[in-house]
Design a protein around this motif. Structure first.
Motif, short mmCIF file in Angstrom:
data_model
loop_
_atom_site.label_atom_id
_atom_site.label_comp_id
_atom_site.label_asym_id
_atom_site.label_seq_id
_atom_site.Cartn_x
_atom_site.Cartn_y
_atom_site.Cartn_z
N TRP A 229 3.65 9.05 3.04
CA TRP A 229 2.63 9.05 3.96
C TRP A 229 1.24 9.61 3.74
CZ3 TRP A 229 3.71 5.57 7.78
CH2 TRP A 229 5.08 5.41 8.28
N HIS A 230 0.10 8.75 3.81
CA HIS A 230 -1.12 9.53 3.55
C HIS A 230 -2.18 8.86 4.38
CE1 HIS A 230 -0.35 10.32 -0.86
NE2 HIS A 230 0.66 9.69 -0.47
N THR A 231 -3.51 9.46 4.06
CA THR A 231 -4.64 8.91 4.90
C THR A 231 -5.91 8.65 4.17
OG1 THR A 231 -5.65 11.31 5.27
CG2 THR A 231 -3.82 10.73 6.87
N ALA A 232 -6.81 7.95 4.76
CA ALA A 232 -8.03 7.61 4.31
C ALA A 232 -8.11 6.08 3.84
CB ALA A 232 -8.62 8.49 3.27
N LEU A 233 -7.35 5.57 3.19
CA LEU A 233 -7.43 4.23 2.45
C LEU A 233 -7.29 3.12 3.68
CD1 LEU A 233 -6.38 2.89 -0.89
CD2 LEU A 233 -5.70 1.94 1.27
N GLY A 234 -8.04 2.13 3.63
CA GLY A 234 -7.76 0.96 4.56
C GLY A 234 -8.64 0.83 5.65
N PRO A 235 -8.37 -0.07 6.46
CA PRO A 235 -9.30 -0.22 7.69
C PRO A 235 -9.18 0.84 8.70
CG PRO A 235 -8.11 -2.29 7.31
CD PRO A 235 -7.52 -1.30 6.23
N THR A 236 -10.14 1.09 9.22
CA THR A 236 -10.14 2.46 10.27
C THR A 236 -9.26 1.98 11.31
OG1 THR A 236 -12.56 2.50 9.85
CG2 THR A 236 -11.56 3.85 11.76
N ASN A 237 -8.37 3.12 11.59
CA ASN A 237 -7.30 3.13 12.63
C ASN A 237 -6.38 1.99 12.33
OD1 ASN A 237 -8.92 4.95 13.72
ND2 ASN A 237 -9.56 4.01 15.41
N GLU A 238 -6.10 1.70 11.20
CA GLU A 238 -4.97 0.87 11.02
C GLU A 238 -4.26 1.33 9.66
OE1 GLU A 238 -6.22 -3.08 10.22
OE2 GLU A 238 -7.34 -3.46 12.13
N VAL A 239 -2.59 1.02 9.64
CA VAL A 239 -2.03 1.45 8.68
C VAL A 239 -2.10 0.36 7.42
CG1 VAL A 239 0.24 0.40 9.42
CG2 VAL A 239 0.37 2.35 7.71
N THR A 240 -1.98 0.70 6.11
CA THR A 240 -1.88 0.00 4.95
C THR A 240 -0.71 0.24 3.92
OG1 THR A 240 -4.39 -0.41 4.98
CG2 THR A 240 -3.27 -0.93 2.97
N MET A 241 0.03 -0.68 3.95
CA MET A 241 1.23 -0.42 2.85
C MET A 241 0.45 -0.53 1.31
SD MET A 241 4.61 -2.80 1.90
CE MET A 241 5.68 -2.14 2.62
N VAL A 242 0.67 0.36 0.49
CA VAL A 242 0.17 0.27 -0.91
C VAL A 242 1.24 0.36 -1.71
CG1 VAL A 242 -1.38 1.47 -2.52
CG2 VAL A 242 -1.94 1.45 -0.21
N ILE A 243 1.25 -0.58 -2.58
CA ILE A 243 2.89 -0.72 -3.39
C ILE A 243 2.61 -1.13 -4.76
CG2 ILE A 243 3.47 -2.97 -2.34
CD1 ILE A 243 6.10 -2.21 -2.47
N SER A 244 3.35 -0.80 -5.72
CA SER A 244 3.30 -0.92 -6.91
C SER A 244 3.68 -2.55 -7.45
CB SER A 244 4.16 -0.21 -7.80
OG SER A 244 4.15 -0.42 -9.33
N GLU A 245 2.97 -2.91 -8.61
CA GLU A 245 3.32 -4.13 -9.16
C GLU A 245 4.93 -4.05 -9.63
OE1 GLU A 245 1.93 -6.89 -9.26
OE2 GLU A 245 -0.11 -6.65 -8.79
N HIS A 246 5.43 -2.79 -9.54
CA HIS A 246 6.89 -2.93 -10.06
C HIS A 246 7.82 -3.76 -9.02
CE1 HIS A 246 7.14 -0.27 -13.55
NE2 HIS A 246 6.23 0.37 -12.96
N ASP A 247 7.34 -3.63 -7.66
CA ASP A 247 7.69 -4.57 -6.78
C ASP A 247 7.62 -5.87 -6.90
OD1 ASP A 247 8.06 -6.07 -4.13
OD2 ASP A 247 9.07 -4.06 -3.37
N GLY A 248 8.24 -6.86 -7.28
CA GLY A 248 7.98 -8.41 -7.67
C GLY A 248 7.51 -9.25 -6.58
#
Length: 374
Positions: A229-248
């Motif tokens: 769990w992190h903060t700052a990145l992505g649209p304001t007041n929304e959650v963004t999943m950030v995932i590695s290219e290792h997940d195909g």
């Protein structure tokens, strides 16, 4: 205290005490759950705290939450863990599912409302499968613009400093382009120890601890579900999943699988030393039969347009400058720290409410798909 304040702590000690109090509640479902406390760094009483239990009958899968990798971001992460414990434990089958919750991977940063460790290391650029795999000059974009990212003298006039910094950013954009400046920011750097986005020259204690837990979980369970769990990145007041290219899977496949609006993928080449990249690399090399989902979940603050990204650059650079060189004016200090908190832990009830609402979306989307919630 309103319902929102119930989850969001005012300081590190308060957040840690709240986390430790979860143990008794968790032990009602996992009687053998234990609290591990690991002292980290030079200062007294900065600790990584972990509540962990294997499944009661069969270790089919484990749910793994991590928070506070970027210090100040741990307050929202701890709020999510608190919300999860109160609202979702009853929906998990403890007989087949283990649980591992970590509070404050970077306790010094969380205590001092900084993003980095006491060694000025961006902890999420400090995990390497092969310690000799990254050249010190890997971030050429950063080196070209190092004057922009490095502190240089005491801040005597914030207005002038901001104008100077903005001019440097515009110059960097003209020379390297928007993509080049973003690359300099995102990759991390390993040359300038007082600069922003510094990944360190040795493994931080926190990184060693987390890598050990990654190994233990991959070796114990055939299915590992990790939400960081992190903060700052992505649209304001929304959650963004950030995932590695290792997940195909593609972005669209991930959105559909987890019922998420915002998903971003990144490559190990563009982000060096990331903890989830390390997790996937370890799984592929040592535990190829294990299923792993490991992703960051970011609660957006400033937004995603170019003006917001420039504000993020300015905020990160000014806070680092202030920490290393100081400022003459109390008003200037307060303004910089206020911007920094607005970026990573806003004192805004609307944002805090959105964290809990969006956390619900992320938790339910992931844990239902991964067959953890009943």
């Amino acid at each position: 205290m309103n319902d929102i304040d119930h989850y969001f702590a005012k300081n590190y000690v308060e957040s840690r005490e709240s986390f430790r109090d979860h143990l008794e509640y968790i032990q009602k479902k996992w009687p053998d759950a234990t609290l591990t406390t690991k002292n980290i760094g030079k200062e007294d009483d900065n600790t990584i705290d972990m509540i962990y239990s294997e499944a009661l009958s069969s270790n089919d899968r484990v749910l793994f939450f991590t928070t506070g990798e970027h210090g100040i971001e741990g307050y929202a992460g701890a709020a999510v863990v608190h919300y999860f414990v109160e609202n979702y434990l009853d929906q998990i089958d403890a007989s087949t599912t283990g649980i591992c919750l970590i509070h404050a991977l970077n306790p010094w940063g969380m205590r001092h409302f900084r993003r980095v460790t006491e060694n000025n290391v961006d902890l999420n650029r400090n995990y390497f499968y092969d310690e000799n795999s990254v050249r010190k000059d890997v971030n050429k974009n950063y080196a070209k613009e190092s004057d922009l990212f490095l502190p240089n003298g005491r801040i005597t006039n914030l207005k002038e400093e901001r104008h100077k910094l903005y001019a440097q950013l515009m110059k960097g954009l003209a020379k390297e382009g928007y993509a080049g400046l973003k690359k300099a920011k995102g990759m991390g750097q390993f040359q300038f120890e007082r600069g922003v986005y510094y990944g360190g020259d040795t493994a931080e204690e926190s990184a060693v601890f987390l890598k050990g837990m990654q190994e233990e979980l991959l070796g114990t369970y055939p299915n590992v579900i990790h939400m960081d769990w992190h903060t700052a990145l992505g649209p304001t007041n929304e959650v963004t999943m950030v995932i590695s290219e290792h997940d195909g899977r593609s972005v669209d496949e991930l959105k559909e699988a987890y019922d998420l609006k915002n998903v971003e993928k990144y490559t190990p080449e563009k982000v060096k030393g990331d903890s989830t990249n390390h997790f996937y690399k370890l799984k592929e090399e040592a535990y190829p039969e294990t299923y792993l989902l490991s992703a960051l979940f970011e609660f957006g603050t400033f937004g995603t347009n170019k003006q917001a990204e420039l504000r993020e650059f300015m905020t990160i650079i000014l806070e680092n400058h202030l920490y290393h060189e100081g400022a003459e004016s109390v008003d200037d200090i307060q303004w910089i720290l206020g911007e920094f908190e607005a970026m990573f832990y806003p004192n805004d009830p609307v944002w805090k409410k959105s964290v809990l609402n969006e956390a619900r979306t992320g938790i339910e989307g992931v844990l239902k798909h991964e067959r953890i919630l009943k």
